[in-house]
Design an enzyme around this catalytic site. Structure first.
Site, short mmCIF file in Angstrom:
data_model
loop_
_atom_site.label_atom_id
_atom_site.label_comp_id
_atom_site.label_asym_id
_atom_site.label_seq_id
_atom_site.Cartn_x
_atom_site.Cartn_y
_atom_site.Cartn_z
N GLU A 61 -8.22 -10.71 -6.09
CA GLU A 61 -7.66 -12.05 -6.29
C GLU A 61 -8.68 -13.17 -6.02
OE1 GLU A 61 -4.06 -11.98 -3.95
OE2 GLU A 61 -3.20 -10.37 -5.15
N ASN A 100 -9.72 -7.34 -9.32
CA ASN A 100 -8.26 -7.21 -9.47
C ASN A 100 -7.61 -8.56 -9.21
OD1 ASN A 100 -5.89 -5.39 -9.61
ND2 ASN A 100 -5.56 -5.95 -7.46
N HIS A 131 2.76 -8.25 -11.35
CA HIS A 131 3.98 -8.48 -10.56
C HIS A 131 4.84 -9.47 -11.36
CE1 HIS A 131 2.58 -6.34 -7.05
NE2 HIS A 131 1.44 -7.01 -7.08
N GLU A 144 -0.52 -3.00 -10.36
CA GLU A 144 0.50 -3.24 -9.32
C GLU A 144 1.85 -3.59 -9.95
OE1 GLU A 144 -0.84 -5.97 -6.30
OE2 GLU A 144 -2.89 -5.19 -6.32
N ASP A 165 5.44 -4.25 -10.91
CA ASP A 165 6.86 -4.26 -10.54
C ASP A 165 7.52 -5.43 -11.24
OD1 ASP A 165 6.05 -6.38 -8.82
OD2 ASP A 165 6.01 -5.07 -7.08
O1 G3I Z 1 2.57 -2.67 9.98
C1 G3I Z 1 3.36 -3.75 10.43
C2 G3I Z 1 4.46 -3.25 11.32
O2 G3I Z 1 3.90 -2.69 12.47
C3 G3I Z 1 5.38 -4.41 11.66
O3 G3I Z 1 6.47 -3.93 12.39
C4 G3I Z 1 5.88 -5.09 10.40
C5 G3I Z 1 6.74 -6.30 10.71
O4 G3I Z 1 6.75 -7.20 9.63
O5 G3I Z 1 4.78 -5.53 9.65
C6 G3I Z 1 3.95 -4.45 9.24
O6 G3I Z 1 2.90 -4.95 8.48
C7 G3I Z 1 3.22 -5.40 7.19
C8 G3I Z 1 2.44 -4.59 6.17
O7 G3I Z 1 2.64 -5.09 4.87
C9 G3I Z 1 2.85 -3.11 6.20
O8 G3I Z 1 4.12 -2.95 5.67
C10 G3I Z 1 2.85 -6.87 7.07
O9 G3I Z 1 3.69 -7.64 7.92
C11 G3I Z 1 2.97 -7.34 5.65
O10 G3I Z 1 2.43 -8.65 5.54
C12 G3I Z 1 2.18 -6.42 4.73
O11 G3I Z 1 2.41 -6.86 3.41
C13 G3I Z 1 1.52 -6.35 2.44
C14 G3I Z 1 0.96 -7.51 1.61
O12 G3I Z 1 0.13 -6.99 0.57
C15 G3I Z 1 0.10 -8.44 2.45
O13 G3I Z 1 -0.31 -9.53 1.68
C16 G3I Z 1 2.32 -5.42 1.52
O14 G3I Z 1 2.73 -4.27 2.25
C17 G3I Z 1 1.43 -4.99 0.36
O15 G3I Z 1 2.22 -4.26 -0.55
C18 G3I Z 1 0.87 -6.23 -0.34
O16 G3I Z 1 0.05 -5.81 -1.39
C19 G3I Z 1 -0.53 -6.83 -2.20
C20 G3I Z 1 -1.85 -6.28 -2.73
O17 G3I Z 1 -2.65 -5.82 -1.68
C21 G3I Z 1 -2.58 -7.34 -3.57
N1 G3I Z 1 -1.73 -7.86 -4.62
C22 G3I Z 1 -0.41 -8.33 -4.18
C23 G3I Z 1 0.33 -7.24 -3.41
C24 G3I Z 1 1.73 -7.67 -3.05
O18 G3I Z 1 1.71 -8.74 -2.14
#
Ligand code: G3I
Length: 481
Positions: free
Chosen positions: A275, A322, A358, A388, A390
């Site tokens: 990004e 990406n 997305h 990605e 969805d």
């Molecule tokens: O691991 C912690 C956990 O310990 C805690 O209890 C929980 C509470 O909220 O948070 C968990 O971490 C989260 C993590 O995902 C794992 O699930 C974070 O808060 C959350 O911010 C994080 O979000 C990720 C996001 O990127 C961050 O920007 C998403 O899973 C992930 O799917 C998403 O992926 C991105 C790509 O990398 C780039 N393109 C967009 C895509 C969607 O946002």
């Protein structure tokens, strides 16, 4: 008629800087026409590519609660800049007719369920499905169909270890089903915060676990990601001593080099920079600690370090950039073309462009737009991957929005099938239970291919969206939503 809007993820800092030169003079004129027909009947006639000889019979029963309501249109977001209008006519690539098939589904995965539910999960509060498992004699599944269509794989992101996915036997059984998924992308475990929590102290525990899990079912891995604005370690975003261009460049190069070295050829590819471009204005450099400190050279430094690491370790790993909102022709997509050209002019390795995809149901680019956009990249001698995918809905889902979603999935996958150098499609996880969407876009969800009517740790049920992907991979003609 639907109106397409641009997707604003809101994941990046909103400040943007001067557009790269290659974007400034670009003007694109395209016309988009899309016809959507809502219908209640689930029986339809489909047109089959002339190259396809087999006939399939599927059976599916979808029961919608009588209380299902349509809750209004999806919200539009930032338009293209005034110098750019996007248009094209949606068209089907099918050329011969016609085999009637009843539009029904036969879930054939190892996990299937007959379920009637009033779901307690917020991703599907109103839809009830009955799915009947029909054993198949031959291998079937999305990945099988993708390979039959000449694609490298159909893949999925997964967030293991460390989340509920890794403990959900139904999720894991489907993830491990090689007929369904031939590729896996770590949603979080290879990101900066996870792999270099302290400067020059690396932790590959989660990433190694992911590699082991993915490879156990023969999957290739799109490793994700090396340099991004988000999910950085505190030592990067809150340094004890303010960064200078030189110190941050050294830290960036060290991260890229060491992480590529560690995972080596376990990665089919790396998203080297994630990004890099902004939506506001579309195609400008996105603001982040890297850009703010180093300027646009951070992008080329990352690719230079990656290029060197690949060469030094004699790796076959492919290097990608990406981004989102580059799935259709517009200033941001054109700016991304400029980045590819610049990387090539500097003799840096760039093998492909990741189109995140997305989308919002009813607001996705037409298939023809997506094909034209992919071709604009492949004309630069790079591959593309839908990285990605969805398609989220306004909740609650309705019969109409679910059918629209199916068509939207179909269009993106079918676009990839139509473009030889579209390597494959990756969905950004496959079960609503674990989707990133509801927490990021309250009121929206239901974006994935499967649902768990009983919640986590219960059987998966295929959605119409799954059928849309499969039909696109099998070359079945587009149907109205
Ligand atoms: O691991 C912690 C956990 O310990 C805690 O209890 C929980 C509470 O909220 O948070 C968990 O971490 C989260 C993590 O995902 C794992 O699930 C974070 O808060 C959350 O911010 C994080 O979000 C990720 C996001 O990127 C961050 O920007 C998403 O899973 C992930 O799917 C998403 O992926 C991105 C790509 O990398 C780039 N393109 C967009 C895509 C969607 O946002």
């Amino acid at each position: 008629m639907t109106t397409r809007s641009l997707l604003t993820l809101g994941l990046l800092a909103s400040t943007a800087f001067a557009a790269p030169n290659w974007a400034a003079t670009s003007t694109t004129t395209v016309t988009k026409t899309k016809t959507t027909t809502e219908h209640e009947t689930k029986t339809k006639t489909t047109t089959v590519h002339e190259t396809k000889t087999e006939t399939e019979t599927k059976t599916k029963t979808t029961t919608l609660k009588p209380t299902v309501t349509i809750t209004g249109s999806c919200s539009a977001s930032a338009p293209l800049s005034s110098s750019t209008s996007v248009s094209s006519t949606s068209s089907s690539s099918s050329s011969a007719s016609s085999s009637a098939s009843s539009a029904t589904t036969s879930p054939s995965s190892v996990i299937s369920a007959t379920s009637t539910t009033s779901s307690t999960i917020n991703t599907n509060p109103t839809i009830t499905k009955t799915a009947t498992d029909v054993p198949t004699a031959t291998a079937s599944g999305l990945n099988v169909a993708a390979k039959n269509a000449g694609k490298r794989w159909l893949g999925t992101a997964a967030d293991i270890p460390g989340t509920g996915e890794g403990a959900d036997p139904y999720y894991l059984a489907e993830f491990n089903n090689a007929n369904e998924f031939g590729e896996a992308t770590p949603a979080n475990t290879m990101k900066f915060f996870a792999t270099e929590p302290q400067q020059n102290v690396f932790n590959f525990t989660g990433g190694d676990y992911f590699v082991q899990q993915a490879k156990a079912s023969g999957k290739e891995i799109r490793c994700h990601n090396l340099i991004w604005a988000n999910q950085l370690s505190d030592w990067v975003t809150s340094p004890a001593v303010p960064w200078t261009n030189a110190t941050l460049t050294a830290a960036l190069r060290n991260h890229v080099t060491k992480v590529i070295e560690h995972f080596g050829d376990d990665c089919y590819s790396w998203d080297v920079v994630n990004e890099p471009l902004s939506d506001s204005p579309a195609g400008a450099w996105a603001a982040n600690v890297w850009y703010n400190t180093i300027g646009e050279e951070y992008f080329f430094q990352a690719f230079d370090a990656a290029t060197q690491a690949v060469k030094a370790n004699n790796l076959a790993v492919k290097l990608y950039v990406n981004d989102y909102n580059i799935e259709y022709l517009g200033n941001k997509s054109i700016a991304m073309q400029g980045l590819v050209k610049e990387l090539k002019s500097r003799s840096l390795q760039i093998d492909g462009v990741g189109l995140e995809s997305h989308f919002i149901a009813g607001e996705t680019p037409a298939k023809a737009d997506q094909v034209a956009n992919m071709q604009a990249f492949t004309a630069l001698d790079v591959d593309v991957v839908v990285t990605e995918l969805d398609v989220r809905l306004n909740l609650p889902a309705t019969a109409a929005s679910e059918s629209q979603q199916k068509l939207d999935y179909y269009n993106t996958v079918s676009a990839c099938v139509s473009v030889a150098r579209c390597v494959g499609v990756v969905v950004w996880d496959f079960v609503d239970t674990y989707s990133w969407i509801p927490s990021t876009f309250p009121g929206q969800g239901y974006g994935d291919l499967f649902l768990q009517p009983g919640g986590a740790n219960t059987p998966l049920v295929k959605k119409e969206a799954y059928d849309g992907v499969l039909e696109a991979l099998e070359g079945l003609a587009e149907i109205a939503a």
